[in-house]
Design a protein around this motif. Structure first.
Motif, short mmCIF file in Angstrom:
data_model
loop_
_atom_site.label_atom_id
_atom_site.label_comp_id
_atom_site.label_asym_id
_atom_site.label_seq_id
_atom_site.Cartn_x
_atom_site.Cartn_y
_atom_site.Cartn_z
N VAL A 42 0.90 -1.30 0.29
CA VAL A 42 -0.15 -0.15 0.19
C VAL A 42 0.86 1.55 0.17
O VAL A 42 2.32 1.50 0.67
CB VAL A 42 -0.95 0.09 1.18
CG1 VAL A 42 0.09 -0.07 2.90
CG2 VAL A 42 -2.34 1.12 1.32
N SER A 43 0.20 2.41 -0.45
CA SER A 43 1.06 3.38 -0.50
C SER A 43 0.39 4.54 -0.98
O SER A 43 -0.41 4.65 -1.21
CB SER A 43 2.70 3.57 -2.03
OG SER A 43 1.78 3.01 -3.03
N GLY A 44 1.01 6.06 -0.71
CA GLY A 44 0.53 7.39 -1.14
C GLY A 44 1.19 8.33 -0.82
O GLY A 44 2.61 8.07 -0.54
N ILE A 45 0.52 9.27 -0.84
CA ILE A 45 1.18 11.00 -0.14
C ILE A 45 0.63 11.74 0.52
O ILE A 45 -0.36 12.24 0.83
CB ILE A 45 0.99 11.26 -2.01
CG1 ILE A 45 1.40 11.03 -3.44
CG2 ILE A 45 1.29 12.81 -1.66
CD1 ILE A 45 3.03 10.41 -3.40
N TYR A 46 1.59 12.13 1.04
CA TYR A 46 1.20 13.09 2.68
C TYR A 46 0.43 14.48 2.42
O TYR A 46 1.38 14.74 0.90
CB TYR A 46 2.46 13.25 3.48
CG TYR A 46 3.17 11.76 3.90
CD1 TYR A 46 2.73 11.74 5.37
CD2 TYR A 46 4.13 11.34 3.79
CE1 TYR A 46 2.24 10.66 6.18
CE2 TYR A 46 4.88 10.78 4.09
CZ TYR A 46 4.57 9.66 5.40
OH TYR A 46 4.78 8.44 6.03
N LYS A 47 -0.58 14.38 2.50
CA LYS A 47 -1.72 15.48 1.71
C LYS A 47 -1.00 16.69 3.15
O LYS A 47 -1.32 18.26 2.43
CB LYS A 47 -2.75 15.59 1.73
CG LYS A 47 -3.27 14.59 0.59
CD LYS A 47 -2.57 15.16 -1.12
CE LYS A 47 -3.11 14.06 -1.95
NZ LYS A 47 -2.45 14.90 -3.13
N VAL A 48 -1.93 17.02 4.72
CA VAL A 48 -1.90 17.38 5.05
C VAL A 48 -0.60 16.51 7.05
O VAL A 48 -1.14 15.51 7.11
CB VAL A 48 -2.44 17.46 5.91
CG1 VAL A 48 -2.86 19.09 6.95
CG2 VAL A 48 -3.94 18.15 4.63
N ILE A 49 -0.40 18.15 7.04
CA ILE A 49 0.58 17.06 8.42
C ILE A 49 1.00 18.44 8.78
O ILE A 49 0.98 19.51 8.80
CB ILE A 49 2.33 17.09 7.88
CG1 ILE A 49 2.47 16.01 6.87
CG2 ILE A 49 3.35 16.76 8.89
CD1 ILE A 49 3.57 15.52 6.82
N GLU A 50 0.29 18.20 10.15
CA GLU A 50 -0.03 19.51 11.67
C GLU A 50 0.18 18.55 12.47
O GLU A 50 -0.96 19.13 13.37
CB GLU A 50 -1.41 19.71 11.54
CG GLU A 50 -2.01 20.93 10.02
CD GLU A 50 -3.61 20.88 10.37
OE1 GLU A 50 -4.12 20.71 10.49
OE2 GLU A 50 -3.58 22.14 8.90
N PRO A 51 1.36 19.12 13.09
CA PRO A 51 1.95 18.04 14.63
C PRO A 51 1.37 18.98 15.60
O PRO A 51 1.44 20.13 15.25
CB PRO A 51 3.49 17.87 14.09
CG PRO A 51 3.98 18.35 12.62
CD PRO A 51 2.23 19.26 11.81
N PRO A 52 0.26 18.81 16.25
CA PRO A 52 0.04 17.03 17.43
C PRO A 52 -1.07 16.57 16.49
O PRO A 52 -1.13 15.96 16.57
CB PRO A 52 0.49 17.33 18.27
CG PRO A 52 0.51 18.39 18.50
CD PRO A 52 0.85 19.84 17.93
N ARG A 53 -1.56 17.54 15.38
CA ARG A 53 -2.73 17.71 15.49
C ARG A 53 -3.75 16.39 14.92
O ARG A 53 -4.59 16.29 14.62
CB ARG A 53 -3.42 18.90 15.78
CG ARG A 53 -3.31 19.73 16.66
CD ARG A 53 -3.79 21.11 16.47
NE ARG A 53 -4.11 22.08 14.87
CZ ARG A 53 -2.74 22.57 14.43
NH1 ARG A 53 -1.92 22.58 15.96
NH2 ARG A 53 -2.15 23.00 13.30
N ARG A 54 -2.93 16.59 13.23
CA ARG A 54 -3.48 16.13 12.45
C ARG A 54 -2.44 15.89 10.93
O ARG A 54 -1.91 16.18 10.94
CB ARG A 54 -4.71 17.20 11.48
CG ARG A 54 -5.20 16.39 9.77
CD ARG A 54 -6.51 17.56 9.38
NE ARG A 54 -6.90 17.35 8.82
CZ ARG A 54 -6.99 18.11 7.45
NH1 ARG A 54 -6.80 19.32 7.27
NH2 ARG A 54 -7.43 16.93 6.31
N LEU A 55 -2.64 14.34 10.06
CA LEU A 55 -2.32 13.94 9.31
C LEU A 55 -3.10 13.50 8.30
O LEU A 55 -4.16 12.47 8.74
CB LEU A 55 -1.09 12.63 9.78
CG LEU A 55 -0.13 11.73 8.75
CD1 LEU A 55 0.58 12.92 8.33
CD2 LEU A 55 0.25 10.41 9.43
#
Length: 119
Positions: A42-55
């Motif tokens: 399985v694979s993909g692309i990171y779209k949103v990274i908002e540590p420590p709240r959201r991925l």
């Protein structure tokens, strides 16, 4: 931390020995599950990274011919509570109820592994 995530990532009865994670918006990720369901990639692309709240990331299974199957979006949110952290996950949109239910079972199984690790 991939070393911690890989301890619970994937349904019970699987292990994730192979992985690639370029953890940045636009970065690619890929994991290989081996176990009760055979070898699944399985694979993909990171779209949103908002540590420590959201991925948020895309998700698609590799097909036998090497192409990627139907892509979904996985959105994970973390909320601090008085007893720890509440994790909520939403994955959408699936092509049918069977695919949705299979992913629900897989995530539930993975979260049992996560609870055993930190519970």
């Amino acid at each position: 931390e991939p070393s911690i995530m890989l301890k619970w990532w994937g349904p019970e009865g699987t292990r994730t020995d192979e992985y690639e994670m370029d953890v940045r918006v636009g970065g690619a990720w890929r994991t290989v599950f081996d176990g009760v369901y055979g070898r699944r990639i399985v694979s993909g692309i990171y779209k949103v990274i908002e540590p420590p709240r959201r991925l948020s990331l895309t998700w698609a299974w590799e097909q036998p011919d090497g192409s990627r199957g139907h892509e979904t979006i996985v959105d994970v949110r973390f909320e601090a509570t008085t007893t720890g952290t509440r994790l909520s996950l939403e994955q959408k949109l699936f092509t049918d109820a069977e695919q949705r239910d299979a992913h629900s079972q897989g995530w539930t199984s993975s979260f049992r592994k996560l609870e055993e690790l930190f519970g």
